[in-house]
Design an enzyme around this catalytic site. Structure first.
Site, short mmCIF file in Angstrom:
data_model
loop_
_atom_site.label_atom_id
_atom_site.label_comp_id
_atom_site.label_asym_id
_atom_site.label_seq_id
_atom_site.Cartn_x
_atom_site.Cartn_y
_atom_site.Cartn_z
N GLY A 7 0.81 -1.21 0.00
CA GLY A 7 0.00 0.00 0.00
C GLY A 7 0.84 1.25 0.00
O GLY A 7 1.71 1.43 0.86
N ALA A 11 -0.24 6.01 5.04
CA ALA A 11 0.49 5.21 6.02
C ALA A 11 1.72 4.56 5.40
O ALA A 11 2.82 4.60 5.97
CB ALA A 11 -0.43 4.14 6.62
N CYS A 42 -8.05 13.48 0.08
CA CYS A 42 -8.99 14.45 0.64
C CYS A 42 -9.18 15.67 -0.27
O CYS A 42 -10.15 16.41 -0.12
CB CYS A 42 -8.51 14.91 2.01
SG CYS A 42 -8.43 13.57 3.24
N VAL A 80 -1.33 -8.00 -4.35
CA VAL A 80 -0.90 -9.12 -3.51
C VAL A 80 -2.06 -10.09 -3.34
O VAL A 80 -3.19 -9.68 -3.05
CB VAL A 80 -0.40 -8.63 -2.14
CG1 VAL A 80 -0.11 -9.80 -1.21
CG2 VAL A 80 0.83 -7.75 -2.31
N GLY A 108 -5.24 0.14 3.44
CA GLY A 108 -6.31 1.13 3.42
C GLY A 108 -7.69 0.52 3.41
O GLY A 108 -7.93 -0.59 3.92
N ALA A 109 -8.61 1.24 2.81
CA ALA A 109 -10.01 0.81 2.76
C ALA A 109 -10.55 1.11 1.37
O ALA A 109 -10.03 1.95 0.65
CB ALA A 109 -10.83 1.54 3.83
N GLY A 235 -19.30 5.51 2.58
CA GLY A 235 -18.33 5.00 3.53
C GLY A 235 -17.37 4.00 2.92
O GLY A 235 -17.49 3.63 1.75
N TYR A 270 3.38 -5.59 10.63
CA TYR A 270 2.78 -4.39 11.19
C TYR A 270 1.61 -3.96 10.30
O TYR A 270 1.52 -4.36 9.14
CB TYR A 270 3.80 -3.26 11.26
CG TYR A 270 4.95 -3.50 12.21
CD1 TYR A 270 4.99 -2.89 13.46
CD2 TYR A 270 6.01 -4.33 11.85
CE1 TYR A 270 6.05 -3.11 14.33
CE2 TYR A 270 7.08 -4.55 12.71
CZ TYR A 270 7.09 -3.93 13.95
OH TYR A 270 8.14 -4.15 14.80
N GLY A 273 -3.17 2.65 9.20
CA GLY A 273 -4.09 3.33 8.31
C GLY A 273 -5.53 2.89 8.46
O GLY A 273 -5.96 2.41 9.52
#
Length: 536
Positions: A7, A11, A42, A80, A108-109, A235, A270, A273
């Site tokens: 990603g 982050a 954003c 991946v 992320g999302a 969302g 780890y 984000g």
């Protein structure tokens, strides 16, 4: 040491840059499934409307910069499919293996797109990547778009609605819940709702889209409204499929669980984000708060820990701000909704203050809502207004992070000069109001009581211009001589324009033996703002 980062968003990019600054010898590779890295997501609504005209400004960094500055290898369009923890390898969809010593999941999302009839057409868009924004701009340029539907009343949805309106497009916002801006409390969100309406945007609450065509959408109410394009912004959900397949522990909505060092259940992996579960600052409960600021900090913390520097991520307080036309709305910390869900007792107050000294030109009023407990601990704050909102909430956010009390707000020594603030800053003023509540010197009320007597203490000329229904007018200058006009055996709600004159009147009456006197919190102006109310 080989570090693989999955990603290239906030982050992942911040983690890679920090890693290189700490360790020149490490091998760092970012695997990014799109053709974009380090994008200012954003800013996309403002790029679409050309408020940000230059596409390059949305690209915070690029592959070449990461290579030349930080010697970070970025593989774009690389998805991946599997993490092999036993051999410490990442496998891509083309079966290429990337060995790692440490792995960072910064996936992320993804925007949620419901399975609604018609949503698979080319006039339906989501807003997550720069390529999404390019498609929206291109569609508007090549089609006649007079009516746009924005599904979702969150930050991105409302920013898209505003920017489309700026482009001369008629906009309707469809929200399934009972309010827009769900992170805010209803009273503040209601103000934003009416600001949208005042600026020509239609808002539908408790409503969903049942079907979409390139001409209209069918609402759950049965109404059809015209639609030339649709923006779906209801969302995001964490992209954690590969983490789940790898057997890592997950929590809310499948988000990855991490410790304070941002380690997953595998100490060599780890995560950071929008894909991780965080702890709320107030209450300490697990939650999802997908914000760029926390994502950047988490990436930095991971880099520190990989390089042997002890660094922890404690919690998220959800500090946020949005501009809707000429009004900004900001918040930090707990809300009434979150406190109620955690069964945490609290008190609240609404106070008006000026953005700077009232006698200096262009001083604008701001409404501050403060939440605090009986011990004086500050729990959360929300505010709206034209100017100074970011500064005020940022100060309160910092104080809340430091476990501040109401006394700390009163004693905060902040910059003052007429163009910038007042001798008593908005932070001081809201602290003083809350202090009066805690000391029993002031009783606010938040809704009208049909059995109470309403007393408008503004001057008669202002009362004549409009007041609350059934209110009587006893101006503050006359109240000492008209005590007999106010009953002692009945609840009395005093109010003025913004609350201060009502506070003075309530203080006077309390000292004259009136025990059931309350002041309308935020005054008539806040009551009008949140109810869309025009005085009678």
């Amino acid at each position: 040491m080989k570090v693989i980062i999955i990603g290239g968003g906030a982050a992942g990019a911040s983690c890679a840059a920090r890693l290189r600054r700490l360790n020149e010898k490490a091998s760092i590779t970012i695997l990014e499934q799109t053709d974009e890295v380090s994008i200012a997501n954003c800013g996309l609504p403002y790029y679409i409307s050309d408020i940000i005209p230059n596409r390059d400004n949305i690209q915070v960094s690029d592959v070449a910069t990461f290579k030349t500055w930080f010697n970070v290898d970025i593989q774009l369009n690389t998805q991946v499919k599997e993490i092999r923890r036993e051999t410490k390898e990442v496998i891509t969809v083309d079966d290429k293996a990337y060995p790692y010593d440490k792995l960072v999941l910064a996936v992320g999302a993804s925007p949620f797109l419901p399975d609604t009839k018609g949503f698979d057409n080319d006039f339906v868009f989501t807003v997550r990547h720069l390529s999404d924004a390019d498609k929206i701009k291109s569609y508007i340029q090549t089609h006649t778009v007079q009516n746009a539907i924005v599904i979702g009343g969150g930050f991105i949805g409302l920013e898209m609605a505003e920017n489309l309106k700026h482009m001369g497009i008629s906009v309707s916002v469809i929200e399934a819940g009972n309010q827009i801006l769900n992170p805010f409390d209803t009273d503040i969100a209601d103000v934003a709702h009416h600001r949208l309406i005042q600026n020509g945007i239609s808002v539908y609450l408790n409503t969903t889209v049942q079907e979409a065509t390139d001409k209209h959408v069918l609402l759950s109410s049965g109404e059809k409204i015209p639609a030339d394009m649709i923006i779906v912004a209801i969302g995001v959900r964490p992209e954690t499929e590969i983490a789940i397949q790898a057997g890592l522990k997950t929590g809310l909505r499948g988000a990855i669980q991490v410790n304070e060092s941002m380690q997953t259940s595998d100490p060599d992996i780890y995560a950071a984000g929008d894909s991780v579960e965080v702890k709320s600052l107030i209450g300490g409960y697990p939650t999802l708060i997908p914000l760029a600021g926390p994502a950047n900090r988490q990436g930095r913390i991971i880099a520190d820990n990989i390089c042997g520097i002890s660094s922890t991520y404690q919690s998220t307080q959800g500090s946020s701000i949005i501009q809707l036309f000429d009004t900004s709305f900001a918040m930090t910390g707990a809300t009434e909704k979150s406190l109620q869900s955690q069964k945490i007792s609290y008190q609240k107050i609404h106070v008006w203050a000026n953005s700077h000294a009232g006698y200096y030109p262009n001083a604008y009023p701001m409404l501050i809502k403060l939440l605090f407990d009986d011990s004086g601990n500050v729990l959360g704050a929300q505010a709206y207004g034209h100017d100074g909102i970011d500064k005020t909430i940022d100060v309160l956010a910092t104080l809340i992070r430091q476990k501040a009390t109401i006394t700390d707000l009163v004693e905060s020594e902040l910059c003052y000069a007429p163009p910038f603030s007042s001798a008593k800053s908005p932070v001081n003023i809201v602290g003083m109001a809350a202090e009066n509540v805690l000391r029993g010197l002031f009783k606010p009320c938040f809704e009208l009581d049909k059995d109470a007597l309403l007393v408008d203490v503004r001057p008669a000329v202002m009362f004549a211009q409009g007041s609350l229904p059934n209110a009587i007018n006893i101006p503050i200058t006359e109240i000492r001589n008209r005590l007999n006009d106010i009953p002692k055996d009945r609840k009395v709600i005093v109010y003025c324009a913004k609350g201060y004159t009502g506070y003075v009147a309530a203080s006077l009456l309390r000292q004259e033996g009136f025990s059931n006197i309350v002041n309308l919190s935020g005054g008539l102006l806040f009551f009008k703002d949140k109810n869309g109310f025009k005085p009678s």
